[in-house]
Motif scaffolding. Structure first.
Motif, PDB file in Angstrom:
ATOM      1  N   GLN A 155       0.227 -17.085   8.166  1.00  0.00           N
ATOM      2  CA  GLN A 155      -0.091 -16.661   6.831  1.00  0.00           C
ATOM      3  C   GLN A 155      -1.520 -15.903   7.066  1.00  0.00           C
ATOM      4  N   LEU A 191      -0.518 -12.408   8.637  1.00  0.00           N
ATOM      5  CA  LEU A 191       0.435 -12.038   8.416  1.00  0.00           C
ATOM      6  C   LEU A 191      -0.238 -11.184   6.816  1.00  0.00           C
ATOM      7  N   ASP A 248      -0.915  -7.462   6.543  1.00  0.00           N
ATOM      8  CA  ASP A 248      -0.286  -6.647   5.966  1.00  0.00           C
ATOM      9  C   ASP A 248      -1.094  -5.538   5.027  1.00  0.00           C
TER      10      ASP A 248
END
Length: 372
Positions: free
Chosen positions: A78, A81, A85
């Motif tokens: 996460q 990620l 992003d």
């Protein structure tokens, strides 16, 4: 059969065989063996249960550790990620910024190119205008040189030109000229001779008086000279001289001639010195060597005119040529004044304009020099 039984008993021990099949009731070994077997089974079962419990506890621990590991990996994933992003968002912003800068650069380049093209067109137009003005000045200087040569040639020892030699004039004439402030330079004589290609006649044989209205109109025009016929000075001359002088029988051709004279695009040339071109219009409209195109009358035409670059020639009679020439001489002189080429007193310029108006009046009445 009994013998066979005995042989079989010798070959195979009967004790083991019968022990298995028919155990004795008084034997104690068999129960002990059974108890021992039961105790071993219980121990085995407890060991197996212990092993199962251990396996279960180890599997729970493994599952817990596995879940923790997976949670940690999920948390790391996460985080990665989120970082990706953010990186994607930053890259998208960079791309948008680059696209915007590219659009602005393209727009600025196009604007700069258009500006350079406009400046080049402006410079080209200014250069062409300067070239036309320079050519016009060269033509005027050539005309003045030609007029000066004409004046010099017409002055001979046997017949001197009194305009070039004012000391040869009589005292009365000299007093008259001095009283009117005549300029002793040859500029006025040059302009006069350039307009008519003839030596101006002496004006001492006639009396003159300045008309206050005409002189006031000329002075007002001289302050800001223009070729616009809406001013009072040129409006009067158009109504009284130019219009009647260029009013011929062929009205349509007369209008074309007037426009060409105003725009300074009319050409007059002798017929004998040029080869006759192919006519684009009918012979009745163009006239011929024996018929004037403007008046429509049978006349000997020694000259012909061309309007602009049309390539159409029109034969004209000597009278029509005198009328057109008189108007052209007037426009030539006022163009000289507008361009600042005439350096004389206002009164002298006024009298030169009046002389040119008189020439137009005489031409429209049918008077013209014999050499035409």
């Amino acid at each position: 059969s009994q013998a066979n039984f005995e042989e079989d008993s010798q070959k195979q021990p009967a004790v083991g065989h019968w022990k298995t099949l028919m155990p004795s009731k008084g034997s104690k070994e068999e129960p002990e063996t059974g108890c021992q077997d039961a105790g071993g089974v219980d121990e085995t079962q407890s060991t197996e249960q212990l092993n199962v419990s251990r396996l279960r506890s180890s599997s729970v621990e493994i599952r817990e550790k596995g879940s923790e590991f997976l949670k940690e990996e999920l948390h790391k994933a996460q985080k990665e990620l989120k970082l990706k992003d953010k990186e994607c968002e930053r890259l998208s912003k960079v791309r948008e910024q680059l696209e915007q800068e590219l659009e602005e650069l393209t727009a600025s380049l196009f604007e700069e190119a258009h500006r350079m093209v406009r400046e080049a067109n402006t410079k080209q137009a200014a250069s062409e205008k300067q070239l036309r003005e320079a050519r016009g000045k060269i033509d005027m200087l050539q005309a003045e040189v030609t007029a000066l040569k004409t004046l010099v040639i017409t002055s001979t020892p046997s017949s001197p030109n009194r305009e070039l030699h004012p000391q040869l004039q009589s005292p009365s004439k000299a007093v008259f000229r001095k009283g009117h402030g005549r300029n002793k330079s040859t500029s006025s004589a040059m302009v006069s001779a350039a307009s008519l290609n003839v030596t101006p006649e002496p004006v001492s044989h006639e009396c003159r008086e300045v008309d206050s209205i005409l002189f006031a109109e000329f002075q007002a025009w001289k302050e800001s000279p223009t070729l616009d016929k809406s001013c009072s000075f040129l409006d009067r001359i158009y109504r009284e001289d130019v219009g009647p002088c260029l009013d011929f029988t062929k009205q349509e051709l007369s209008e074309l001639v007037r426009v060409a004279v105003e725009q300074n695009t009319l050409t007059i040339e002798p017929v004998a010195s040029q080869t006759l071109p192919v006519m684009k219009v009918s012979a009745e409209e163009c006239g011929g060597p024996k018929k004037c195109a403007l008046s429509g009358l049978p006349r000997t035409c020694k000259h012909r005119i061309m309007l602009g670059d049309s390539g159409n020639y029109y034969y004209i009679s000597p009278s029509c040529r005198a009328r057109i020439t008189a108007v052209c001489n007037f426009f030539t002189y006022i163009r000289y004044i507008q361009q600042g080429l005439v350096r004389q007193d206002v009164e002298l310029m006024y009298w030169e304009v009046m002389r040119l108006r008189r020439e137009m009046s005489l031409a429209k009445l049918g008077f013209y020099p014999s050499e035409m």
